[in-house]
Design a protein around this motif. Structure first.
Motif, PDB file in Angstrom:
ATOM      1  N   THR A 153      31.447  48.771  43.933  1.00  0.00           N
ATOM      2  CA  THR A 153      30.703  47.663  44.515  1.00  0.00           C
ATOM      3  C   THR A 153      30.774  46.436  43.621  1.00  0.00           C
ATOM      4  O   THR A 153      30.553  46.525  42.407  1.00  0.00           O
ATOM      5  CB  THR A 153      29.228  48.045  44.728  1.00  0.00           C
ATOM      6  OG1 THR A 153      29.159  49.174  45.603  1.00  0.00           O
ATOM      7  CG2 THR A 153      28.452  46.889  45.342  1.00  0.00           C
ATOM      8  N   VAL A 154      31.104  45.307  44.223  1.00  0.00           N
ATOM      9  CA  VAL A 154      31.077  44.028  43.518  1.00  0.00           C
ATOM     10  C   VAL A 154      30.266  43.051  44.362  1.00  0.00           C
ATOM     11  O   VAL A 154      30.237  43.145  45.588  1.00  0.00           O
ATOM     12  CB  VAL A 154      32.495  43.466  43.262  1.00  0.00           C
ATOM     13  CG1 VAL A 154      33.242  44.317  42.257  1.00  0.00           C
ATOM     14  CG2 VAL A 154      33.297  43.358  44.556  1.00  0.00           C
ATOM     15  N   ARG A 155      29.603  42.125  43.712  1.00  0.00           N
ATOM     16  CA  ARG A 155      28.801  41.117  44.398  1.00  0.00           C
ATOM     17  C   ARG A 155      29.468  39.765  44.177  1.00  0.00           C
ATOM     18  O   ARG A 155      29.627  39.320  43.038  1.00  0.00           O
ATOM     19  CB  ARG A 155      27.362  41.133  43.887  1.00  0.00           C
ATOM     20  CG  ARG A 155      26.641  42.433  44.245  1.00  0.00           C
ATOM     21  CD  ARG A 155      25.240  42.485  43.644  1.00  0.00           C
ATOM     22  NE  ARG A 155      24.408  41.374  44.093  1.00  0.00           N
ATOM     23  CZ  ARG A 155      23.794  41.322  45.276  1.00  0.00           C
ATOM     24  NH1 ARG A 155      23.926  42.327  46.136  1.00  0.00           N
ATOM     25  NH2 ARG A 155      23.055  40.286  45.603  1.00  0.00           N
ATOM     26  N   LEU A 156      29.871  39.113  45.286  1.00  0.00           N
ATOM     27  CA  LEU A 156      30.715  37.930  45.184  1.00  0.00           C
ATOM     28  C   LEU A 156      30.231  36.806  46.089  1.00  0.00           C
ATOM     29  O   LEU A 156      29.619  37.040  47.129  1.00  0.00           O
ATOM     30  CB  LEU A 156      32.160  38.288  45.565  1.00  0.00           C
ATOM     31  CG  LEU A 156      32.847  39.387  44.764  1.00  0.00           C
ATOM     32  CD1 LEU A 156      34.188  39.737  45.390  1.00  0.00           C
ATOM     33  CD2 LEU A 156      33.040  38.956  43.312  1.00  0.00           C
ATOM     34  N   LYS A 157      30.557  35.591  45.677  1.00  0.00           N
ATOM     35  CA  LYS A 157      30.355  34.403  46.510  1.00  0.00           C
ATOM     36  C   LYS A 157      31.351  33.342  46.051  1.00  0.00           C
ATOM     37  O   LYS A 157      31.844  33.365  44.919  1.00  0.00           O
ATOM     38  CB  LYS A 157      28.922  33.878  46.389  1.00  0.00           C
ATOM     39  CG  LYS A 157      28.542  33.423  44.978  1.00  0.00           C
ATOM     40  CD  LYS A 157      27.101  32.936  44.936  1.00  0.00           C
ATOM     41  CE  LYS A 157      26.701  32.537  43.513  1.00  0.00           C
ATOM     42  NZ  LYS A 157      25.289  32.069  43.446  1.00  0.00           N
ATOM     43  N   HIS A 158      31.688  32.436  46.951  1.00  0.00           N
ATOM     44  CA  HIS A 158      32.549  31.289  46.639  1.00  0.00           C
ATOM     45  C   HIS A 158      33.849  31.712  45.965  1.00  0.00           C
ATOM     46  O   HIS A 158      34.239  31.177  44.916  1.00  0.00           O
ATOM     47  CB  HIS A 158      31.809  30.296  45.725  1.00  0.00           C
ATOM     48  CG  HIS A 158      30.479  29.879  46.250  1.00  0.00           C
ATOM     49  ND1 HIS A 158      29.393  29.634  45.435  1.00  0.00           N
ATOM     50  CD2 HIS A 158      30.045  29.686  47.531  1.00  0.00           C
ATOM     51  CE1 HIS A 158      28.357  29.285  46.179  1.00  0.00           C
ATOM     52  NE2 HIS A 158      28.731  29.316  47.454  1.00  0.00           N
ATOM     53  N   ALA A 187      38.003  35.827  52.253  1.00  0.00           N
ATOM     54  CA  ALA A 187      37.545  34.531  51.751  1.00  0.00           C
ATOM     55  C   ALA A 187      36.028  34.513  51.895  1.00  0.00           C
ATOM     56  O   ALA A 187      35.502  34.722  52.991  1.00  0.00           O
ATOM     57  CB  ALA A 187      38.181  33.391  52.547  1.00  0.00           C
ATOM     58  N   ILE A 188      35.333  34.246  50.804  1.00  0.00           N
ATOM     59  CA  ILE A 188      33.881  34.409  50.757  1.00  0.00           C
ATOM     60  C   ILE A 188      33.209  33.071  50.476  1.00  0.00           C
ATOM     61  O   ILE A 188      33.548  32.389  49.499  1.00  0.00           O
ATOM     62  CB  ILE A 188      33.492  35.435  49.673  1.00  0.00           C
ATOM     63  CG1 ILE A 188      34.247  36.750  49.889  1.00  0.00           C
ATOM     64  CG2 ILE A 188      31.986  35.666  49.667  1.00  0.00           C
ATOM     65  CD1 ILE A 188      34.109  37.730  48.747  1.00  0.00           C
ATOM     66  N   ALA A 239      39.717  35.921  42.756  1.00  0.00           N
ATOM     67  CA  ALA A 239      40.185  34.605  42.323  1.00  0.00           C
ATOM     68  C   ALA A 239      39.304  33.524  42.949  1.00  0.00           C
ATOM     69  O   ALA A 239      38.516  33.804  43.855  1.00  0.00           O
ATOM     70  CB  ALA A 239      41.651  34.400  42.722  1.00  0.00           C
ATOM     71  N   PRO A 240      39.434  32.288  42.496  1.00  0.00           N
ATOM     72  CA  PRO A 240      38.605  31.211  43.058  1.00  0.00           C
ATOM     73  C   PRO A 240      38.803  30.991  44.555  1.00  0.00           C
ATOM     74  O   PRO A 240      37.921  30.460  45.225  1.00  0.00           O
ATOM     75  CB  PRO A 240      39.049  29.983  42.257  1.00  0.00           C
ATOM     76  CG  PRO A 240      39.511  30.535  40.945  1.00  0.00           C
ATOM     77  CD  PRO A 240      40.177  31.836  41.306  1.00  0.00           C
ATOM     78  N   ASP A 241      39.956  31.372  45.100  1.00  0.00           N
ATOM     79  CA  ASP A 241      40.207  31.238  46.530  1.00  0.00           C
ATOM     80  C   ASP A 241      41.067  32.398  46.992  1.00  0.00           C
ATOM     81  O   ASP A 241      41.718  33.077  46.188  1.00  0.00           O
ATOM     82  CB  ASP A 241      40.889  29.901  46.853  1.00  0.00           C
ATOM     83  CG  ASP A 241      42.175  29.719  46.077  1.00  0.00           C
ATOM     84  OD1 ASP A 241      43.193  30.298  46.492  1.00  0.00           O
ATOM     85  OD2 ASP A 241      42.169  29.015  45.051  1.00  0.00           O
ATOM     86  N   CYS A 242      41.079  32.624  48.304  1.00  0.00           N
ATOM     87  CA  CYS A 242      41.787  33.774  48.853  1.00  0.00           C
ATOM     88  C   CYS A 242      43.299  33.561  48.877  1.00  0.00           C
ATOM     89  O   CYS A 242      44.062  34.530  48.837  1.00  0.00           O
ATOM     90  CB  CYS A 242      41.257  34.077  50.252  1.00  0.00           C
ATOM     91  SG  CYS A 242      41.649  35.726  50.857  1.00  0.00           S
ATOM     92  N   THR A 243      43.740  32.310  48.958  1.00  0.00           N
ATOM     93  CA  THR A 243      45.170  32.026  48.887  1.00  0.00           C
ATOM     94  C   THR A 243      45.744  32.580  47.589  1.00  0.00           C
ATOM     95  O   THR A 243      46.788  33.245  47.569  1.00  0.00           O
ATOM     96  CB  THR A 243      45.426  30.506  48.954  1.00  0.00           C
ATOM     97  OG1 THR A 243      44.735  29.962  50.078  1.00  0.00           O
ATOM     98  CG2 THR A 243      46.900  30.206  49.069  1.00  0.00           C
ATOM     99  N   LEU A 290      44.169  33.024  32.991  1.00  0.00           N
ATOM    100  CA  LEU A 290      43.730  32.304  34.172  1.00  0.00           C
ATOM    101  C   LEU A 290      42.205  32.255  34.257  1.00  0.00           C
ATOM    102  O   LEU A 290      41.533  33.276  34.096  1.00  0.00           O
ATOM    103  CB  LEU A 290      44.284  32.971  35.442  1.00  0.00           C
ATOM    104  CG  LEU A 290      45.807  33.091  35.519  1.00  0.00           C
ATOM    105  CD1 LEU A 290      46.201  33.796  36.809  1.00  0.00           C
ATOM    106  CD2 LEU A 290      46.458  31.724  35.436  1.00  0.00           C
ATOM    107  N   ARG A 291      41.700  31.098  34.541  1.00  0.00           N
ATOM    108  CA  ARG A 291      40.257  30.921  34.651  1.00  0.00           C
ATOM    109  C   ARG A 291      39.772  31.409  36.013  1.00  0.00           C
ATOM    110  O   ARG A 291      40.331  31.060  37.053  1.00  0.00           O
ATOM    111  CB  ARG A 291      39.925  29.437  34.481  1.00  0.00           C
ATOM    112  CG  ARG A 291      38.453  29.154  34.291  1.00  0.00           C
ATOM    113  CD  ARG A 291      38.252  27.693  33.949  1.00  0.00           C
ATOM    114  NE  ARG A 291      36.871  27.399  33.655  1.00  0.00           N
ATOM    115  CZ  ARG A 291      36.422  26.231  33.261  1.00  0.00           C
ATOM    116  NH1 ARG A 291      37.288  25.226  33.102  1.00  0.00           N
ATOM    117  NH2 ARG A 291      35.157  26.029  33.016  1.00  0.00           N
ATOM    118  N   GLY A 292      38.745  32.225  35.993  1.00  0.00           N
ATOM    119  CA  GLY A 292      38.126  32.682  37.229  1.00  0.00           C
ATOM    120  C   GLY A 292      38.893  33.749  37.982  1.00  0.00           C
ATOM    121  O   GLY A 292      38.616  34.001  39.158  1.00  0.00           O
TER     122      GLY A 292
END
Length: 317
Positions: A232-237, A201-202, A279-283, A307-309
């Motif tokens: 490598t991927v760059r991620l946030k939120h 979860a980021i 995905a938008p969240d880790c769940t 699916l969005r995001g």
């Protein structure tokens, strides 16, 4: 539905002025894996207090979701019997509600009611013998995500079939990682991430950066001598999860079975596959990573396209 940890994390190195927030790292054995927290704070004391609160909350969630603990809230629900409304805690109600949404989305490839199949497969791995046809049929008959009824107003969960057992192992760690991140935010620490085995979860990126740098382990092909490479991927939120069977498997009568169960057949997968889901969240990423392996590349990509995001990266033979 256990999870193979195929995600590696690297943090960007950067020079910080003396007054800037510093990075702190913590770990704790929870939910049969190791939870790791990386965060940035302006004092060690604040970092320690926030991490301790997050780990304490995750430990509490294990008493809610575990199917290994006979007195967990999940097992109390299962023991309530058919057609008996069970007053659920906010956490259990929320996670089962989300689980049913994902079961609907994946046409049952992710199914939180597969507890009987999980129990049967755990025994199968111990004795190295496939389950008898009658026991498998009985377990399959009790597996049906459509037979779970939710009452949003009363916050009750009702199992509609006798003998149903729920298993949240394919989603609970991702939810716990999200919740750990939420607790850190409540303590004013938003530049953080929470890792739970193969789930991350980021939150906000590190100071002076626009994202966390995450390295995903991928493979040129799924064979015992597969060449491993890092992407490598760059991620946030967001959340990112990886599931696959390169390392976790068992052989029975010459057939290689994954640790990932198909709720449709009741047996572990025999087709080699691994995937990462963002995905938008880790769940969501946690549950979808397992579901994508069950669905396969073609069907999985078709669902994710709607699916969005959400993005998925497959590794197949």
């Amino acid at each position: 539905m256990s999870r193979i940890a195929l995600i590696a994390l690297t943090l960007l190195a950067f020079a910080l002025p003396a007054h800037a927030q510093q990075r702190y790292d913590f770990s704790a054995p929870l939910m049969a894996t190791t939870f790791r927290i990386s965060l940035h704070a302006d004092s060690k004391e604040k970092a320690e207090q926030a991490a301790a609160a997050a780990f304490k909350h995750i430990a509490h969630l294990n008493t809610v979701f575990s199917d290994y603990e006979p007195n967990s809230e999940l097992m109390q629900l299962c023991n309530a019997g058919p057609n008996t409304p069970f007053k659920a805690s906010p956490a259990l109600f929320a996670l089962i509600s989300h689980s049913l949404d994902l079961a609907r989305l994946t046409d049952g490839a992710f199914d939180p009611t597969c507890g009987n199949l999980t129990q049967l497969w755990r025994r199968t791995k111990r004795v190295k013998k496939l389950p008898p046809a009658d026991r498998l049929a009985k377990a399959l008959a009790a597996t049906d995500w459509r037979a779970v009824q939710l009452d949003d107003k009363a916050q009750t969960i009702t199992l509609l079939k006798p003998g149903m057992l729920l298993d949240l192992g394919g989603i609970a760690k991702g939810y716990a990682a999200d919740e750990g991140l939420r607790i850190l935010r409540e303590h004013g620490l938003t530049r953080a991430l929470v890792m739970a085995g193969g789930d991350i979860a980021i939150g906000d990126p590190p100071p002076g950066e626009d994202a966390w740098e995450i390295k995903l382990r991928t493979f040129t092909k799924l064979t015992p001598d597969a060449e491993e490479k890092m992407e490598t991927v760059r991620l946030k939120h967001c959340g990112v999860s990886t599931s696959g069977d390169l390392y976790q498997f068992t052989e029975i009568e010459g057939v290689r079975y994954s640790h990932i169960l198909s709720p449709q057949t009741g047996l572990a997968l025999t087709t080699r596959i691994a995937c990462s889901v963002i995905a938008p969240d880790c769940t969501t990423s946690d549950a979808l990573a397992t579901a994508m392996c069950v669905l396969g590349k073609e069907r999985g990509e078709a669902i994710v396209a709607k699916l969005r995001g959400v993005t998925v990266k497959f590794a197949v033979p």
